[in-house]
Enzyme design. Structure first.
Site, short mmCIF file in Angstrom:
data_model
loop_
_atom_site.label_atom_id
_atom_site.label_comp_id
_atom_site.label_asym_id
_atom_site.label_seq_id
_atom_site.Cartn_x
_atom_site.Cartn_y
_atom_site.Cartn_z
N ARG A 243 -12.88 7.40 -2.93
CA ARG A 243 -12.93 6.41 -1.88
C ARG A 243 -14.08 6.70 -0.94
NH1 ARG A 243 -6.47 6.21 -0.29
NH2 ARG A 243 -5.76 5.81 -2.41
N CYS B 24 -2.75 2.41 -9.12
CA CYS B 24 -1.77 1.38 -9.46
C CYS B 24 -2.21 0.46 -10.60
CB CYS B 24 -1.38 0.56 -8.25
SG CYS B 24 -1.93 1.17 -6.68
N ASP C 100 0.71 10.77 -7.65
CA ASP C 100 1.04 9.35 -7.53
C ASP C 100 2.15 8.98 -8.50
OD1 ASP C 100 0.77 6.87 -6.51
OD2 ASP C 100 -1.22 6.47 -7.34
N HIS D 227 4.49 5.27 -9.78
CA HIS D 227 4.94 3.89 -9.58
C HIS D 227 6.23 3.70 -10.34
CE1 HIS D 227 0.64 3.78 -8.64
NE2 HIS D 227 1.05 2.97 -7.70
N LYS E 203 8.00 0.19 3.99
CA LYS E 203 7.90 1.56 3.46
C LYS E 203 8.61 2.55 4.38
CE LYS E 203 3.48 2.27 5.78
NZ LYS E 203 2.15 2.85 5.76
N HIS F 249 5.65 2.28 -4.87
CA HIS F 249 4.60 3.31 -4.86
C HIS F 249 5.17 4.49 -4.11
CE1 HIS F 249 1.20 0.30 -5.30
NE2 HIS F 249 2.18 -0.47 -4.90
#
Length: 603
Positions: free
Chosen positions: A327, A298, A347, A349, A428, A474
């Site tokens: 991660r 992001c 991904d 946005h 979401k 997202h």
RNA sequence: GCUGCUGUAGCUCAGUGGUAGAGCACUUCCUUGGUAAGGAAGAGGCCAUGGGUUCAAUCCCCAUCAGCAGCUCCA
């Protein structure tokens, strides 16, 4: 994405459990009641064999039951067989199950007498004023709210499956108990069927198939939790990436690339350091500045948005990236391709105005549907609403939640409610898919975010000339390439549909002198971007057929004198032993159609 | 990270306190075969790594790394 295991926790499995849970066939008790009772039966047998045992919880779960035990010695697999035998004996000797309501003091007295410290703690968890019940069979009794079957000599079948550690009350700061998992059914047939299903799950395990089909590897020498994609799986990934690219370009997405390493300050601004810091790897210095490897894409996308002023006319801006992130995951959770430390998200946005939110979400919902159906997945959508701890005004939450609902309605998507399950930065919709083995996985997600636009102070100029805050949506469809494709291996059991199969066609010359013909066909198919192998190494045809079958190649083309002379091929479809002779051009037309339609079948 | 288990050839796995074996795969030779394993020979292992115990360790003990079943946590 979370995997629902055969012995999944009941909180996760309620829906799945209820279906099979109705009493039937003249049995007066639901299956979950039987399983709960069998867990008691198991506990009593353990007590007989290991007198000092202390008991934790022992509920029924989706596919069986478990009981948590505190034993001085670790149990082994073979101990389970002994416990099973003892269970048979106890069930015969003292079949009657009795329920007794007792006072809190009486319950406490009995538990203290037996030094059942965990049960004493459980007793304290029962709210004041609620009835306290004890269930007993023979000389064994348990603090338990029930219900249970009346007699343990009813006809049923069970098996103890495995042993694992489990924290008392699921809290890693509390002691670890030993958990025995088992399952029970009314009929032998159903038990056998379930055990067969467990075998099937094992056979399809993506780690096993990953080795067998030469798909991927991980290496202790290279570091745990990092996936190496071999050529076979590289082809699968490439095909899926192209598919995703096309579907997104069709829907107005634009592709970007952002750096893997960014200034630490950027993650301070984004709030990741504060809220997500534990998942991030240590920073490092470049000259005098601290940097971090990105755990999410992001902030990078916000950088691009913020490079210039935006009018409401520019919006929505749909930015997509196959973004590789890193991660920290604790060593014990790593699992093949499913849980790793470096992975690539599909991904995106979407920067949009509040007015556009509903339409944009509807667009994502449509994309999710298209993509998931292409792989033969069915799915359920969950609306996750405002959690306790949240940022943003109630009005904007209200508005975004309404947009999510409205979008779902627009697409006629039924929503299950996940009350308070939203992210702190916005509501979401999560999509849980069901794979070919009936297992549920959390996969696609579309999330509203009011937080990042605020933190990075980004705006757009609205039609009234005012500077306003865009909303960021997202969304990930596949989630991560690693997890999605790992799941896909299991879903298809390594038998990928033609369009994304590692190798699509195997060409097998019957004798060496037919190689030239096969090579010619190979060349022709390859020019049309088919993944094809001419198996022209010296060796027997039968062996090559066996090999092509081993690798689950959709089509084998076998060619000898007749075929070379007539311009035909003998086609063998994956999963069949019959061959079908047809002109090569006809076969090619079949291939083209299957690839173009991304058919799940080979006909 | 925690509890328990595991680490022997590319893969699947035997085995032993006195420095190792099978099947498949691989290499070479023979076999030219019409739809799921043709025959023969050969090569391949610092028995995960580092310490210890022992005259002697792949085997026993400890640590580390990695994997497995779970727990906790997640795309």
């Amino acid at each position: 994405m979370r995997r629902t295991r055969p012995w999944e926790d009941p909180r996760e499995g309620v829906n799945a459990m209820s279906a099979q849970d109705a009493p039937r066939d003249g049995e007066p008790f639901p299956l979950s009641t039987l399983r709960h009772s069998v867990s008691h039966l198991m506990a009593s047998a353990v007590q007989k064999l290991y007198p000092g045992v202390k008991f934790g919880f022992g509920p029924a779960i989706e596919h069986g039951f478990y009981y948590d035990l505190d034993l001085p010695e670790p149990l082994e697999e073979k101990d389970l067989r002994a416990i099973e035998k003892e269970m048979e004996r106890v069930a015969k000797r003292s079949p009657q199950m009795v329920c007794e309501t007792v006072t809190r003091d009486e319950a406490r007295r009995r538990l203290e007498a037996k030094n059942q410290t965990y049960k004493l703690e459980a007793l304290e968890l029962i709210p004041q004023g609620e009835a306290i019940t004890v269930y007993r069979h023979g000389d064994w009794e348990d603090l338990c709210e029930g219900p249970h079957v009346d007699r343990l000599d009813r006809k049923f079948h069970f098996k103890l499956l495995n042993i694992a550690g489990a924290y008392w009350r699921g809290d890693e700061k509390r002691p670890m108990l030993q958990r025995i998992y088992g399952t029970a059914f009314w009929s032998k047939d159903e038990l056998d069927q379930h055990l067969k299903w467990l075998e099937e799950v094992k056979l399809r395990d993506h780690r096993k198939l990953g080795t067998e089909l030469d798909l991927f590897s991980t290496h202790g020498d290279a570091g745990a939790g990092f996936v190496f994609w071999h050529p076979h799986l590289g082809a699968v990934r490439r095909a899926i990436e192209e598919f995703m690219y096309q579907e997104q370009v069709r829907r107005g997405y634009e592709f970007v690339y952002t750096p893997h390493v960014l200034r630490e300050d950027l993650f301070k601004t984004s709030g990741h350091l504060e809220n997500y810091g534990e998942m991030m790897y240590e920073g490092f210095g470049i000259e005098t500045t601290r940097y971090r490897v990105k755990p999410m894409n992001c902030p990078g996308h916000v950088m691009i948005y913020a490079t210039r002023a935006h009018s409401y006319r520019d919006l929505p801006l749909r930015m997509a990236e196959l973004g590789t992130v890193y991660r920290f995951e604790r060593s014990g959770v790593l699992h093949g391709m499913m849980r790793v430390r470096g992975f690539t998200q599909d991904d995106s946005h979407i920067f949009c105005t509040p007015d556009q939110l509903e339409t944009e979400i509807a667009g994502v919902v449509e994309l999710v549907d298209t993509v998931l159906r292409t792989f033969g997945y069915t799915y359920t959508a969950y609306l996750a609403t405002r959690p306790e701890k949240a940022i943003g005004s109630p009005e904007i939450w209200e508005r975004a939640t309404k947009a999510l609902r409205g979008a779902a309605e627009l697409r006629q998507l039924p929503l299950e409610l996940d009350e308070g399950g939203g992210a702190f930065y916005g509501p979401k919709i999560d999509f849980k898919i069901k794979d070919s083995l009936g297992r549920e996985w959390q996969m696609s997600t579309v999330q509203c975010d009011f937080n990042l636009p605020e933190r990075f102070d980004i705006h757009f100029t609205d039609s009234d000339g005012q500077q306003k805050r865009p909303i960021m949506v997202h969304r990930a469809i596949l989630g991560s390439m690693e997890r999605f494709i790992g799941g896909l291996i299991e879903h298809f059991a390594g038998k990928f549909p033609l369009w994304c199969a590692p190798k699509q066609v195997a060409l097998i010359p019957i004798r060496e002198e037919h190689t030239a013909y096969c090579k010619k066909l190979e060349h022709e198919l390859r020019q049309d971007l088919y993944r094809v192998d001419c198996m022209d190494a010296p060796g027997h045809m039968n062996n090559k057929i066996k090999e092509a079958q081993h690798f689950q190649i959709p089509f084998m083309l076998i060619a000898g004198e007749r075929e070379a002379a007539e311009g035909t091929v003998a086609v063998r479809r994956r999963g069949t032993r019959e061959q079908q002779v047809m002109p090569f051009s006809e076969f090619k037309a079949l291939l083209d159609r299957l690839r173009k339609t991304r058919s799940l079948e080979l006909v």
